[in-house]
Write a protein that holds these residues in place. Structure first.
Motif, PDB file in Angstrom:
ATOM      1  N   CYS A 149       0.806  -1.225   0.000  1.00 53.70           N
ATOM      2  CA  CYS A 149       0.000   0.000   0.000  1.00 53.70           C
ATOM      3  C   CYS A 149       0.840   1.276   0.000  1.00 53.70           C
ATOM      4  N   ILE A 194      -0.228  10.449  -5.444  1.00 54.95           N
ATOM      5  CA  ILE A 194      -1.091   9.692  -6.357  1.00 54.95           C
ATOM      6  C   ILE A 194      -2.282   9.081  -5.625  1.00 54.95           C
ATOM      7  N   PRO A 239      -4.522   9.553  -1.463  1.00 51.38           N
ATOM      8  CA  PRO A 239      -4.568  10.301  -0.200  1.00 51.38           C
ATOM      9  C   PRO A 239      -3.607   9.697   0.828  1.00 51.38           C
ATOM     10  N   VAL A 278     -12.164   7.067   7.690  1.00 49.92           N
ATOM     11  CA  VAL A 278     -12.672   5.734   8.039  1.00 49.92           C
ATOM     12  C   VAL A 278     -13.169   5.717   9.488  1.00 49.92           C
ATOM     13  N   PHE A 284     -14.635  -2.706   6.824  1.00 50.90           N
ATOM     14  CA  PHE A 284     -14.763  -1.765   5.705  1.00 50.90           C
ATOM     15  C   PHE A 284     -13.497  -1.773   4.848  1.00 50.90           C
ATOM     16  N   ILE A 285     -12.324  -1.692   5.501  1.00 57.28           N
ATOM     17  CA  ILE A 285     -11.065  -1.609   4.749  1.00 57.28           C
ATOM     18  C   ILE A 285     -10.832  -2.883   3.927  1.00 57.28           C
ATOM     19  N   VAL A 344     -10.614  -2.509  -0.171  1.00 59.97           N
ATOM     20  CA  VAL A 344      -9.385  -2.781  -0.921  1.00 59.97           C
ATOM     21  C   VAL A 344      -9.635  -3.821  -2.026  1.00 59.97           C
ATOM     22  N   LYS A 403     -19.022   3.370  -2.210  1.00 64.17           N
ATOM     23  CA  LYS A 403     -18.484   3.038  -0.882  1.00 64.17           C
ATOM     24  C   LYS A 403     -17.485   4.068  -0.385  1.00 64.17           C
ATOM     25  N   VAL A 424     -11.455  10.959  -3.752  1.00 59.14           N
ATOM     26  CA  VAL A 424     -11.682  10.038  -4.868  1.00 59.14           C
ATOM     27  C   VAL A 424     -11.872  10.835  -6.168  1.00 59.14           C
ATOM     28  N   PHE A 444      -8.151  11.759  -7.290  1.00 59.89           N
ATOM     29  CA  PHE A 444      -7.233  10.671  -7.638  1.00 59.89           C
ATOM     30  C   PHE A 444      -7.876   9.590  -8.507  1.00 59.89           C
ATOM     31  N   LEU A 504     -10.662   6.285  -8.672  1.00 62.68           N
ATOM     32  CA  LEU A 504     -10.913   5.155  -7.786  1.00 62.68           C
ATOM     33  C   LEU A 504      -9.631   4.340  -7.580  1.00 62.68           C
ATOM     34  N   LEU A 517      -5.625  -9.371  -2.413  1.00 62.56           N
ATOM     35  CA  LEU A 517      -4.768  -9.920  -1.354  1.00 62.56           C
ATOM     36  C   LEU A 517      -5.600 -10.841  -0.475  1.00 62.56           C
ATOM     37  N   LEU A 525      -5.086  -8.679   4.674  1.00 59.40           N
ATOM     38  CA  LEU A 525      -5.769  -7.382   4.712  1.00 59.40           C
ATOM     39  C   LEU A 525      -6.257  -7.058   6.122  1.00 59.40           C
ATOM     40  N   ILE A 573      -3.285  -5.725   7.957  1.00 59.12           N
ATOM     41  CA  ILE A 573      -2.998  -4.358   7.516  1.00 59.12           C
ATOM     42  C   ILE A 573      -4.003  -3.388   8.148  1.00 59.12           C
ATOM     43  N   LEU A 594      -3.400  -0.305  10.704  1.00 65.29           N
ATOM     44  CA  LEU A 594      -3.790   1.062  10.353  1.00 65.29           C
ATOM     45  C   LEU A 594      -4.688   1.659  11.425  1.00 65.29           C
TER      46      LEU A 594
HETATM   47  C1  HEC Z   1      -2.101   2.035  -7.009  1.00 62.49           C
HETATM   48  C2  HEC Z   1      -2.230   2.929  -5.873  1.00 62.49           C
HETATM   49  C3  HEC Z   1      -2.884   2.385  -4.612  1.00 62.49           C
HETATM   50  C4  HEC Z   1      -2.513   1.273  -3.868  1.00 62.49           C
HETATM   51  C5  HEC Z   1      -1.409   0.278  -4.155  1.00 62.49           C
HETATM   52  C6  HEC Z   1      -3.381   1.265  -2.714  1.00 62.49           C
HETATM   53  N1  HEC Z   1      -4.269   2.308  -2.765  1.00 62.49           N
HETATM   54 FE1  HEC Z   1      -5.715   2.722  -1.381  1.00 62.49          FE
HETATM   55  N2  HEC Z   1      -6.340   4.300  -2.517  1.00 62.49           N
HETATM   56  C7  HEC Z   1      -5.759   4.718  -3.711  1.00 62.49           C
HETATM   57  C8  HEC Z   1      -6.458   5.885  -4.200  1.00 62.49           C
HETATM   58  C9  HEC Z   1      -6.147   6.635  -5.489  1.00 62.49           C
HETATM   59  C10 HEC Z   1      -7.491   6.173  -3.269  1.00 62.49           C
HETATM   60  C11 HEC Z   1      -8.502   7.334  -3.290  1.00 62.49           C
HETATM   61  C12 HEC Z   1      -9.707   7.010  -4.118  1.00 62.49           C
HETATM   62  C13 HEC Z   1     -10.632   6.045  -3.457  1.00 62.49           C
HETATM   63  O1  HEC Z   1     -11.110   6.335  -2.355  1.00 62.49           O
HETATM   64  O2  HEC Z   1     -10.895   4.988  -4.048  1.00 62.49           O
HETATM   65  C14 HEC Z   1      -7.385   5.137  -2.221  1.00 62.49           C
HETATM   66  C15 HEC Z   1      -8.231   5.049  -1.140  1.00 62.49           C
HETATM   67  C16 HEC Z   1      -8.114   4.120  -0.118  1.00 62.49           C
HETATM   68  C17 HEC Z   1      -9.008   4.022   1.007  1.00 62.49           C
HETATM   69  C18 HEC Z   1     -10.169   4.962   1.312  1.00 62.49           C
HETATM   70  C19 HEC Z   1     -11.424   4.567   0.613  1.00 62.49           C
HETATM   71  C20 HEC Z   1     -12.507   5.590   0.823  1.00 62.49           C
HETATM   72  O3  HEC Z   1     -13.335   5.372   1.706  1.00 62.49           O
HETATM   73  O4  HEC Z   1     -12.561   6.579   0.098  1.00 62.49           O
HETATM   74  C21 HEC Z   1      -8.561   2.998   1.802  1.00 62.49           C
HETATM   75  C22 HEC Z   1      -9.161   2.527   3.111  1.00 62.49           C
HETATM   76  C23 HEC Z   1      -7.397   2.454   1.151  1.00 62.49           C
HETATM   77  N3  HEC Z   1      -7.164   3.144  -0.007  1.00 62.49           N
HETATM   78  C24 HEC Z   1      -6.656   1.421   1.652  1.00 62.49           C
HETATM   79  C25 HEC Z   1      -5.586   0.829   0.979  1.00 62.49           C
HETATM   80  C26 HEC Z   1      -4.837  -0.297   1.489  1.00 62.49           C
HETATM   81  C27 HEC Z   1      -5.081  -0.959   2.850  1.00 62.49           C
HETATM   82  C28 HEC Z   1      -3.911  -0.618   0.537  1.00 62.49           C
HETATM   83  C29 HEC Z   1      -2.929  -1.762   0.553  1.00 62.49           C
HETATM   84  C30 HEC Z   1      -3.493  -3.077   0.760  1.00 62.49           C
HETATM   85  C31 HEC Z   1      -4.073   0.324  -0.550  1.00 62.49           C
HETATM   86  N4  HEC Z   1      -5.091   1.186  -0.254  1.00 62.49           N
HETATM   87  C32 HEC Z   1      -3.293   0.314  -1.712  1.00 62.49           C
HETATM   88  C33 HEC Z   1      -4.676   4.153  -4.340  1.00 62.49           C
HETATM   89  C34 HEC Z   1      -3.997   3.020  -3.903  1.00 62.49           C
END
Ligand code: HEC
Length: 146
Positions: free
Chosen positions: A44, A60, A62, A71, A84-85, A89, A96, A102, A105, A107, A113, A118, A121, A125
């Motif tokens: 992540c 790239i 948040p 969260v 939720f997490i 993921v 959601k 969002v 950046f 989605l 995984l 998860l 993780i 967190l």
């Molecule tokens: C390729 C880049 C990338 C990776 C790798 C990644 N994320 Fe994200 N994640 C994002 C982006 C972009 C957003 C913001 C957009 C969204 O909310 O979907 C985000 C949003 C989230 C959110 C917030 C969702 C919400 O409610 O808006 C969570 C929780 C999260 N990531 C957890 C994880 C975890 C845990 C991992 C590793 C297992 C992970 N992410 C790996 C790009 C990534």
């Protein structure tokens, strides 16, 4: 004499049974956070930074303290937040998403995984983010870069 040997053997077997059961650890112990941190860094951290970013234009995704702030605001209870997490993921969607970023950046891509990884993780967190004293910047400007 034979009878007593038998009783001793049965007792020993029972005791052995009990002690192996006691060594099984319940899920989501704090001590598993080291593993959760390692997994987070591997899967992540390339997208979600863990410290206040110097240059927000290079982000790239948040930063994780902002993500966890949203969260926990919605799911204060650890079990709910972890659920939720884990679900998000594996299967992110606009409906959601809790983070307004969002829009900036796009989605998050789904990551396939194992559920157990998860959970580790998500537990790590929940226990560590946002750090104490963190204040989410107001909408309009701030760490979400909006
Ligand atoms: C390729 C880049 C990338 C990776 C790798 C990644 N994320 Fe994200 N994640 C994002 C982006 C972009 C957003 C913001 C957009 C969204 O909310 O979907 C985000 C949003 C989230 C959110 C917030 C969702 C919400 O409610 O808006 C969570 C929780 C999260 N990531 C957890 C994880 C975890 C845990 C991992 C590793 C297992 C992970 N992410 C790996 C790009 C990534």
């Amino acid at each position: 004499m034979k009878k007593w040997t038998l009783i001793a053997l049965v007792a020993a077997a029972l005791l052995a049974g009990c002690s192996t059961q006691n060594t099984q650890r319940p899920a989501l112990l704090k001590s598993d956070n080291a593993k959760g941190k390692e997994l987070f860094e591997r899967h992540c951290a390339m997208c979600h930074v863990t410290s206040k970013p110097k240059d927000r234009s290079k982000l790239i995704a948040p930063p994780i303290m902002g993500v966890m702030w949203h969260v926990k605001e919605r799911y204060p209870n650890k079990a709910d937040a972890v659920r939720f997490i884990v679900d998000y993921v594996r299967n992110p969607s606009h409906s959601k998403a809790l983070c307004p970023s969002v829009k900036r950046f796009g989605l998050m891509p789904p990551l396939h995984l194992p559920e157990k990884d998860l959970e580790l993780i998500a537990s790590y967190l929940y226990d560590n983010f946002p750090p104490q004293g963190f204040k989410h910047p107001k909408m309009g400007k701030g760490m979400m870069g909006r």
